[in-house]
Design an enzyme around this catalytic site. Structure first.
Site, PDB file in Angstrom:
ATOM      1  N   TYR A  68     -14.558  -4.756   2.409  1.00  0.00           N
ATOM      2  CA  TYR A  68     -13.183  -5.160   2.078  1.00  0.00           C
ATOM      3  C   TYR A  68     -13.066  -6.653   2.375  1.00  0.00           C
ATOM      4  O   TYR A  68     -13.338  -7.096   3.498  1.00  0.00           O
ATOM      5  CB  TYR A  68     -12.142  -4.380   2.908  1.00  0.00           C
ATOM      6  CG  TYR A  68     -10.741  -4.860   2.624  1.00  0.00           C
ATOM      7  CD1 TYR A  68      -9.988  -4.315   1.587  1.00  0.00           C
ATOM      8  CD2 TYR A  68     -10.181  -5.908   3.359  1.00  0.00           C
ATOM      9  CE1 TYR A  68      -8.717  -4.785   1.296  1.00  0.00           C
ATOM     10  CE2 TYR A  68      -8.912  -6.381   3.068  1.00  0.00           C
ATOM     11  CZ  TYR A  68      -8.182  -5.818   2.040  1.00  0.00           C
ATOM     12  OH  TYR A  68      -6.930  -6.294   1.751  1.00  0.00           O
ATOM     13  N   TYR A  78       0.805  -1.229   0.000  1.00  0.00           N
ATOM     14  CA  TYR A  78       0.000   0.000   0.000  1.00  0.00           C
ATOM     15  C   TYR A  78       0.838   1.280   0.000  1.00  0.00           C
ATOM     16  O   TYR A  78       0.444   2.276   0.597  1.00  0.00           O
ATOM     17  CB  TYR A  78      -0.940   0.035   1.221  1.00  0.00           C
ATOM     18  CG  TYR A  78      -1.841  -1.168   1.357  1.00  0.00           C
ATOM     19  CD1 TYR A  78      -2.775  -1.478   0.377  1.00  0.00           C
ATOM     20  CD2 TYR A  78      -1.771  -1.993   2.476  1.00  0.00           C
ATOM     21  CE1 TYR A  78      -3.609  -2.584   0.497  1.00  0.00           C
ATOM     22  CE2 TYR A  78      -2.600  -3.105   2.605  1.00  0.00           C
ATOM     23  CZ  TYR A  78      -3.515  -3.383   1.612  1.00  0.00           C
ATOM     24  OH  TYR A  78      -4.339  -4.472   1.746  1.00  0.00           O
ATOM     25  N   LYS A  97      -6.402 -14.449   9.859  1.00  0.00           N
ATOM     26  CA  LYS A  97      -5.702 -13.584  10.808  1.00  0.00           C
ATOM     27  C   LYS A  97      -5.428 -14.248  12.166  1.00  0.00           C
ATOM     28  O   LYS A  97      -4.400 -14.901  12.334  1.00  0.00           O
ATOM     29  CB  LYS A  97      -6.488 -12.285  11.006  1.00  0.00           C
ATOM     30  CG  LYS A  97      -6.481 -11.377   9.778  1.00  0.00           C
ATOM     31  CD  LYS A  97      -7.082 -10.034  10.085  1.00  0.00           C
ATOM     32  CE  LYS A  97      -7.221  -9.152   8.857  1.00  0.00           C
ATOM     33  NZ  LYS A  97      -5.977  -8.553   8.398  1.00  0.00           N
TER      34      LYS A  97
HETATM   35  C1  LIG Z   1     -12.544  -8.860   6.448  1.00  0.00           C
HETATM   36  C2  LIG Z   1     -11.293  -9.269   5.739  1.00  0.00           C
HETATM   37  N1  LIG Z   1     -11.353 -10.245   4.829  1.00  0.00           N
HETATM   38  C3  LIG Z   1     -10.249 -10.668   4.183  1.00  0.00           C
HETATM   39  C4  LIG Z   1      -9.022 -10.098   4.409  1.00  0.00           C
HETATM   40  C5  LIG Z   1      -7.814 -10.566   3.659  1.00  0.00           C
HETATM   41  O1  LIG Z   1      -6.986 -11.337   4.449  1.00  0.00           O
HETATM   42  P1  LIG Z   1      -5.460 -11.576   4.026  1.00  0.00           P
HETATM   43  O2  LIG Z   1      -4.770 -10.265   4.169  1.00  0.00           O
HETATM   44  O3  LIG Z   1      -4.976 -12.626   4.975  1.00  0.00           O
HETATM   45  O4  LIG Z   1      -5.478 -12.055   2.606  1.00  0.00           O
HETATM   46  C6  LIG Z   1      -8.914  -9.071   5.351  1.00  0.00           C
HETATM   47  C7  LIG Z   1      -7.620  -8.439   5.640  1.00  0.00           C
HETATM   48  O5  LIG Z   1      -7.518  -7.394   6.229  1.00  0.00           O
HETATM   49  C8  LIG Z   1     -10.087  -8.640   6.030  1.00  0.00           C
HETATM   50  O6  LIG Z   1     -10.046  -7.641   6.927  1.00  0.00           O
END
Ligand SMILES: Cc1ncc(COP(=O)(O)O)c(C=O)c1O
Length: 399
Positions: free
Chosen positions: A133, A6, A250
């Protein structure tokens, strides 16, 4: 040469170099910083946790990884069994992958193929939320709704496969009435939309979403990559409203290793389970079910339960509420608090430029984005450490 996330590399300020990390603290050569964002919301137990370290070390003595194609192993079997017991309802079928984005991709593929397997070929659309997102891979960008992250998709024009709605019941009802026979799923970040701006909304919306999905035979998918494992003050939002597919990432591994899981209920699983090989889910990330990741995830869940993390999160919410009570500033549009998340939304993003360095000098690591100054602390944080994080946020406006 590292290409950082980013960032406009030409303008980027030098990142802080971390030489050690323990508990809630990140260490640079000369400073000790509380990590107020838990390494992108994942490190719920803090860093270098002795039990999590030991779980990985123990598995490492046996093997680090074997593929799941044609092979299986104890850590992945045990984790799947644990998740089956631990997750609500009949969310029983675990498909692993290496990141949250990929796990959302898998959920979307499952939802589409579920209907294709039944010959319902018109159900090609996904309903999603404004400001959503779900990751940075192509399909997750398409279901996401954030110009600031994914403007590159403008090159393709508006997608005809995704409809976005606000978190308003009337808007949802209207879209279901019009498009229900073309929708395969409704995908949401439940209760808390993270990267779209720490936007919080009501459980009533999700209850109504469940009813409409049942009424029209649409699958409900919860992306709990960010909200799972207590962040909203609920263990999972899925404990309150049960989705058909749940995505976790996560904090699944306590933030130790990149791993994620897409969990399907009985109905979804049954939609693939028959004599026809073409009805199989054709997906298989190389590192799915990684043995180190599964071992540390098991230990992470054990600690979460044993040490009653939900009461720690309630305490974080309580202290945050107390500290933020009465705070206001003309530059701050709103202060939002939910579980282990607090966000100050400002009217003008310019007014939080420089906050990161200010926080660094106070001994706090923070990473505000756009108009959002927020904290999502590790759950093991002590009261005085949390107060320091929150007072640093307030002090920026009082200085
Ligand atoms: C709600 C949500 N879904 C999916 C993702 C994507 O996860 P990753 O970064 O492990 O690909 C994120 C990452 O911040 C997220 O907040």
């Amino acid at each position: 040469m590292i290409w950082y996330p980013y960032e406009q590399m030409k303008l980027m300020k030098k990142p802080y170099k971390i030489v050690n990390a323990e508990g809630v603290y990140l260490y640079t050569e000369d400073r000790k910083l509380i990590d107020s964002v838990s390494s992108w919301w994942s490190v719920i137990h803090g860093y270098s946790h002795p039990e999590l370290n030991a779980a990985i070390e123990e598995q490492l003595q046996k093997f680090a990884h074997v593929m799941l194609g044609g092979l299986t192993h104890e850590p992945v079997e045990r984790l799947s069994e644990k998740l089956k017991q631990w997750l609500p309802g009949d969310l029983d079928y675990c498909f692993y992958s290496d990141s949250g984005s990929v796990a959302v991709e898998v959920a979307l593929k499952m939802a589409l193929q579920f209907f294709m397997n039944r010959g319902e070929t018109k159900r090609t659309k996904v309903l999603a939320l404004e400001h959503a997102y779900h990751g940075d891979t192509f399909k997750t960008m398409e279901v996401g709704d954030d110009e600031d992250y994914h403007f590159v998709l403008n090159a393709y024009g508006k997608s005809k496969h995704v409809i976005h709605i606000p978190t308003k019941v009337e808007a949802m009802e209207a879209i279901f009435a019009e498009y229900h026979d073309q929708l395969n799923c409704f995908l949401v970040e439940p209760l808390l939309q993270g990267a779209g701006g720490m936007r919080m909304y009501n459980i009533g919306f999700l209850k109504r979403a469940r009813e409409l999905c049942d009424q029209y035979g649409v699958l409900l998918v919860f992306d709990e990559v960010a909200t799972g494992f207590g962040r909203t003050g609920n263990r999972f939002v899925s404990d309150l409203v049960l989705p058909d597919i749940l995505v976790l990432g996560k904090a699944l591994t306590g933030g130790y290793l990149g791993h994620a899981v897409t969990v399907a209920n009985q109905k979804v699983y049954d939609g693939f389970y028959d004599e026809d090989p073409s009805h199989a889910l054709m997906h298989g990330p190389t590192f799915m079910g990684n043995a180190l990741a599964c071992s540390v995830a098991l230990k992470s869940i054990e600690i979460f339960e044993k040490q009653d993390y939900m009461s720690k999160i309630r305490r974080i919410e309580e202290i945050t509420g107390r500290e933020m009570k009465g705070f206001s500033d003309p530059r701050v549009k709103e202060v939002r608090i939910m579980g282990g998340c607090v966000c100050m939304e400002v009217y003008d993003s310019q007014c939080i430029k420089g906050y990161q360095q200010f926080a660094y000098e106070q001994g706090v690591f923070s990473r505000p984005f756009l108009n959002y100054l927020y904290a999502m602390v590790p759950y093991i944080i002590q009261e005085e450490e949390l107060i320091k994080v929150l007072r640093t946020m307030k002090a920026w406006f009082l200085k």
